[in-house]
Design an enzyme around this catalytic site. Structure first.
Site, PDB file in Angstrom:
ATOM      1  N   MET A 256      -3.351   5.543  -4.429  1.00  0.00           N
ATOM      2  CA  MET A 256      -4.730   5.822  -4.847  1.00  0.00           C
ATOM      3  C   MET A 256      -4.903   5.555  -6.342  1.00  0.00           C
ATOM      4  O   MET A 256      -5.880   5.993  -6.956  1.00  0.00           O
ATOM      5  CB  MET A 256      -5.110   7.265  -4.510  1.00  0.00           C
ATOM      6  CG  MET A 256      -5.050   7.536  -2.999  1.00  0.00           C
ATOM      7  SD  MET A 256      -6.125   8.855  -2.445  1.00  0.00           S
ATOM      8  CE  MET A 256      -5.483  10.232  -3.378  1.00  0.00           C
TER       9      MET A 256
ATOM     10  N   LEU B  43      -1.617   5.381 -11.740  1.00  0.00           N
ATOM     11  CA  LEU B  43      -0.192   5.201 -11.447  1.00  0.00           C
ATOM     12  C   LEU B  43       0.714   5.876 -12.466  1.00  0.00           C
ATOM     13  O   LEU B  43       0.390   5.984 -13.643  1.00  0.00           O
ATOM     14  CB  LEU B  43       0.129   3.702 -11.388  1.00  0.00           C
ATOM     15  CG  LEU B  43      -0.672   2.921 -10.349  1.00  0.00           C
ATOM     16  CD1 LEU B  43      -0.290   1.438 -10.393  1.00  0.00           C
ATOM     17  CD2 LEU B  43      -0.474   3.476  -8.946  1.00  0.00           C
TER      18      LEU B  43
ATOM     19  N   HIS C 156       5.003   6.220  -8.514  1.00  0.00           N
ATOM     20  CA  HIS C 156       4.511   5.020  -7.823  1.00  0.00           C
ATOM     21  C   HIS C 156       5.395   3.808  -8.137  1.00  0.00           C
ATOM     22  O   HIS C 156       5.698   2.995  -7.264  1.00  0.00           O
ATOM     23  CB  HIS C 156       3.088   4.692  -8.291  1.00  0.00           C
ATOM     24  CG  HIS C 156       2.063   5.734  -7.966  1.00  0.00           C
ATOM     25  ND1 HIS C 156       1.436   6.478  -8.946  1.00  0.00           N
ATOM     26  CD2 HIS C 156       1.524   6.133  -6.793  1.00  0.00           C
ATOM     27  CE1 HIS C 156       0.555   7.290  -8.385  1.00  0.00           C
ATOM     28  NE2 HIS C 156       0.588   7.113  -7.078  1.00  0.00           N
TER      29      HIS C 156
ATOM     30  N   GLN D 181      -9.888  11.009   3.323  1.00  0.00           N
ATOM     31  CA  GLN D 181      -8.801  11.979   3.267  1.00  0.00           C
ATOM     32  C   GLN D 181      -9.087  13.134   2.301  1.00  0.00           C
ATOM     33  O   GLN D 181      -8.223  13.975   2.087  1.00  0.00           O
ATOM     34  CB  GLN D 181      -7.471  11.296   2.925  1.00  0.00           C
ATOM     35  CG  GLN D 181      -7.336  10.823   1.497  1.00  0.00           C
ATOM     36  CD  GLN D 181      -6.051  10.032   1.308  1.00  0.00           C
ATOM     37  OE1 GLN D 181      -5.890   8.923   1.814  1.00  0.00           O
ATOM     38  NE2 GLN D 181      -5.094  10.614   0.596  1.00  0.00           N
TER      39      GLN D 181
ATOM     40  N   GLY E 201       6.503   7.866  -0.646  1.00  0.00           N
ATOM     41  CA  GLY E 201       7.277   8.813  -1.434  1.00  0.00           C
ATOM     42  C   GLY E 201       7.565  10.104  -0.681  1.00  0.00           C
ATOM     43  O   GLY E 201       6.723  10.597   0.076  1.00  0.00           O
TER      44      GLY E 201
ATOM     45  N   LYS F 218       7.687  12.910  -1.991  1.00  0.00           N
ATOM     46  CA  LYS F 218       6.898  14.016  -2.552  1.00  0.00           C
ATOM     47  C   LYS F 218       5.859  14.496  -1.548  1.00  0.00           C
ATOM     48  O   LYS F 218       5.583  15.672  -1.435  1.00  0.00           O
ATOM     49  CB  LYS F 218       6.209  13.589  -3.843  1.00  0.00           C
ATOM     50  CG  LYS F 218       5.816  14.771  -4.696  1.00  0.00           C
ATOM     51  CD  LYS F 218       4.630  14.492  -5.557  1.00  0.00           C
ATOM     52  CE  LYS F 218       3.370  14.742  -4.810  1.00  0.00           C
ATOM     53  NZ  LYS F 218       2.169  14.668  -5.612  1.00  0.00           N
ATOM     54  N   ASP F 219       5.290  13.534  -0.811  1.00  0.00           N
ATOM     55  CA  ASP F 219       4.305  13.865   0.221  1.00  0.00           C
ATOM     56  C   ASP F 219       5.031  13.856   1.570  1.00  0.00           C
ATOM     57  O   ASP F 219       4.836  12.966   2.398  1.00  0.00           O
ATOM     58  CB  ASP F 219       3.160  12.859   0.173  1.00  0.00           C
ATOM     59  CG  ASP F 219       2.473  12.882  -1.183  1.00  0.00           C
ATOM     60  OD1 ASP F 219       1.591  13.715  -1.385  1.00  0.00           O
ATOM     61  OD2 ASP F 219       2.853  12.082  -2.072  1.00  0.00           O
TER      62      ASP F 219
ATOM     63  N   GLN G  49       3.063  13.815   4.879  1.00  0.00           N
ATOM     64  CA  GLN G  49       2.428  12.501   5.029  1.00  0.00           C
ATOM     65  C   GLN G  49       3.454  11.461   5.502  1.00  0.00           C
ATOM     66  O   GLN G  49       3.180  10.685   6.438  1.00  0.00           O
ATOM     67  CB  GLN G  49       1.843  12.077   3.687  1.00  0.00           C
ATOM     68  CG  GLN G  49       1.396  10.642   3.619  1.00  0.00           C
ATOM     69  CD  GLN G  49       0.716  10.320   2.307  1.00  0.00           C
ATOM     70  OE1 GLN G  49      -0.436  10.682   2.114  1.00  0.00           O
ATOM     71  NE2 GLN G  49       1.416   9.655   1.403  1.00  0.00           N
TER      72      GLN G  49
ATOM     73  N   VAL H 296      10.132  11.453  -7.748  1.00  0.00           N
ATOM     74  CA  VAL H 296      10.405  11.225  -9.173  1.00  0.00           C
ATOM     75  C   VAL H 296       9.792  12.395  -9.951  1.00  0.00           C
ATOM     76  O   VAL H 296       8.629  12.761  -9.725  1.00  0.00           O
ATOM     77  CB  VAL H 296       9.807   9.888  -9.643  1.00  0.00           C
ATOM     78  CG1 VAL H 296      10.040   9.685 -11.137  1.00  0.00           C
ATOM     79  CG2 VAL H 296      10.417   8.738  -8.848  1.00  0.00           C
TER      80      VAL H 296
HETATM   81  P1  AMP Z   1      -0.893   8.617  -4.132  1.00  0.00           P
HETATM   82  O1  AMP Z   1      -1.379   7.580  -5.068  1.00  0.00           O
HETATM   83  O2  AMP Z   1      -0.783   9.979  -4.728  1.00  0.00           O
HETATM   84  O3  AMP Z   1      -1.620   8.598  -2.803  1.00  0.00           O
HETATM   85  O4  AMP Z   1       0.607   8.229  -3.775  1.00  0.00           O
HETATM   86  C1  AMP Z   1       0.957   6.934  -3.334  1.00  0.00           C
HETATM   87  C2  AMP Z   1       2.401   6.934  -2.909  1.00  0.00           C
HETATM   88  O5  AMP Z   1       3.218   7.318  -4.006  1.00  0.00           O
HETATM   89  C3  AMP Z   1       2.710   7.923  -1.770  1.00  0.00           C
HETATM   90  O6  AMP Z   1       3.635   7.329  -0.881  1.00  0.00           O
HETATM   91  C4  AMP Z   1       3.318   9.078  -2.507  1.00  0.00           C
HETATM   92  O7  AMP Z   1       4.202   9.851  -1.722  1.00  0.00           O
HETATM   93  C5  AMP Z   1       4.078   8.362  -3.610  1.00  0.00           C
HETATM   94  N1  AMP Z   1       4.341   9.265  -4.734  1.00  0.00           N
HETATM   95  C6  AMP Z   1       3.435   9.988  -5.449  1.00  0.00           C
HETATM   96  N2  AMP Z   1       4.063  10.741  -6.384  1.00  0.00           N
HETATM   97  C7  AMP Z   1       5.392  10.474  -6.258  1.00  0.00           C
HETATM   98  C8  AMP Z   1       6.565  10.927  -6.944  1.00  0.00           C
HETATM   99  N3  AMP Z   1       6.505  11.820  -7.937  1.00  0.00           N
HETATM  100  N4  AMP Z   1       7.755  10.451  -6.555  1.00  0.00           N
HETATM  101  C9  AMP Z   1       7.851   9.547  -5.530  1.00  0.00           C
HETATM  102  N5  AMP Z   1       6.785   9.078  -4.853  1.00  0.00           N
HETATM  103  C10 AMP Z   1       5.564   9.533  -5.218  1.00  0.00           C
END
Ligand code: AMP
Length: 282
Positions: free
Chosen positions: A30, A33, A37, A61, A147, A149-150, A153, A176
């Site tokens: 989303m 970054l 990411h 979402q 990631g 983290k989610d 998901q 991370v």
């Molecule tokens: P988002 O932009 O928040 O929807 O995240 C996009 C992707 O980045 C998803 O697969 C998240 O799980 C991953 N992501 C977000 N934050 C982290 C992080 N701190 N470490 C690893 N992956 C991440």
């Protein structure tokens, strides 16, 4: 780096790659970054000839009253970071391109969407499943990178791919973190310096419960209480949920046998933050 905004333009480029026999690793985001990411991008580079990233703040979402309109957006900076990391294509469609008309198809996975974040964000995972299914059909990547983290998901997308036979290999990258343990998140931008400091309690709480699990605590309820107790020590932070669940089913685990997912969500100021730790017990 090529930036495309339409499905037609993306498909034209995809056709060229098929002709040349090159593979694509896809990283849906989303935007706003951060290094989390970019770790997904790095992993993608190891797994395919080209890395393609999408930036799409997906309206379906976000539950009513959530942060869709104020979600941080900075495509120029994001584009620079992605180009620096060797990303070949950025897909940045507007909402109308992805949702040209009101949709009638819905996706859900009630046993997995009902708990944890799903219990607090009505319709969130249904929106995630829908947009990821659309993006997979648009991009048709060989590999897709998400990631840890989610966690919920990632688990849902694994089931989406397996149950609906999407021809894509999934890769999950470890969370991370900042130097003080806070999981990187686009929503950390909502925190003022005091809240940023207070937010570290989320990872500390999960790490404390993980240590208890590793030193013999086998009660899920006790581990959930341990997370809640640490969070309660930080008055600027409100616990939304603390969970000790089976990592495959996300169901509560009264007695932990082998593996437990410790997950929590907190609210700090106007930010809702999540984190998790997967613990292997002896
Ligand atoms: P988002 O932009 O928040 O929807 O995240 C996009 C992707 O980045 C998803 O697969 C998240 O799980 C991953 N992501 C977000 N934050 C982290 C992080 N701190 N470490 C690893 N992956 C991440």
């Amino acid at each position: 780096m090529l930036t495309v905004r339409t499905i037609a333009a993306l498909r034209a480029r995809r056709q060229e790659l098929w002709r040349s026999g090159h593979t694509v690793a896809f990283v849906p985001t989303m935007g706003a970054l951060h290094e989390g990411h970019l770790a997904l991008v790095e992993r993608g580079r190891e797994l395919a000839d080209e890395v393609w990233v999408s930036i799409f703040v997906n309206p379906t979402q976000f539950a009513a009253g959530e942060d869709f309109t104020r979600y941080p957006r900075d495509e120029e900076r994001d584009g620079r970071l992605l180009a620096e990391r060797g990303v070949a294509l950025l897909f940045a469609p507007d909402v109308k391109e992805i949702y040209p008309r009101p949709g009638v198809i819905t996706l859900d996975a009630p046993p997995l969407t009902g708990g944890l974040c799903g219990a607090h964000r009505g319709g969130h995972f249904q929106g995630v499943l829908l947009v990821v299914a659309k993006l997979f059909n648009i991009v048709q990547p060989e590999v897709a990178v998400f990631g840890a983290k989610d966690y919920q998901q990632a688990l849902l997308i694994r089931r989406l791919v397996d149950d609906l036979c999407f021809p894509v290999r999934l890769e999950i990258v470890p969370t991370v973190r900042e130097a003080d343990g806070l999981a990187m998140s686009s929503r950390n931008a909502y925190l003022d310096p005091q809240q940023r400091l207070a937010a570290t309690v989320l990872h500390r709480a999960l790490a404390a419960a993980a240590a208890q699990a590793q030193t013999g605590e086998r009660s899920g309820a006790a581990l959930e209480a341990a997370i809640a107790a640490v969070v309660a020590g930080e008055p600027a932070v409100t616990l939304q949920y603390a969970a000790a669940v089976d990592p495959e089913t996300l169901q509560p685990q009264p007695n932990i046998a082998r593996r437990v997912l410790l997950a929590a969500a907190v609210v700090v100021g106007s930010a809702r933050l999540i984190d998790n730790i997967l613990v292997e017990v002896q």
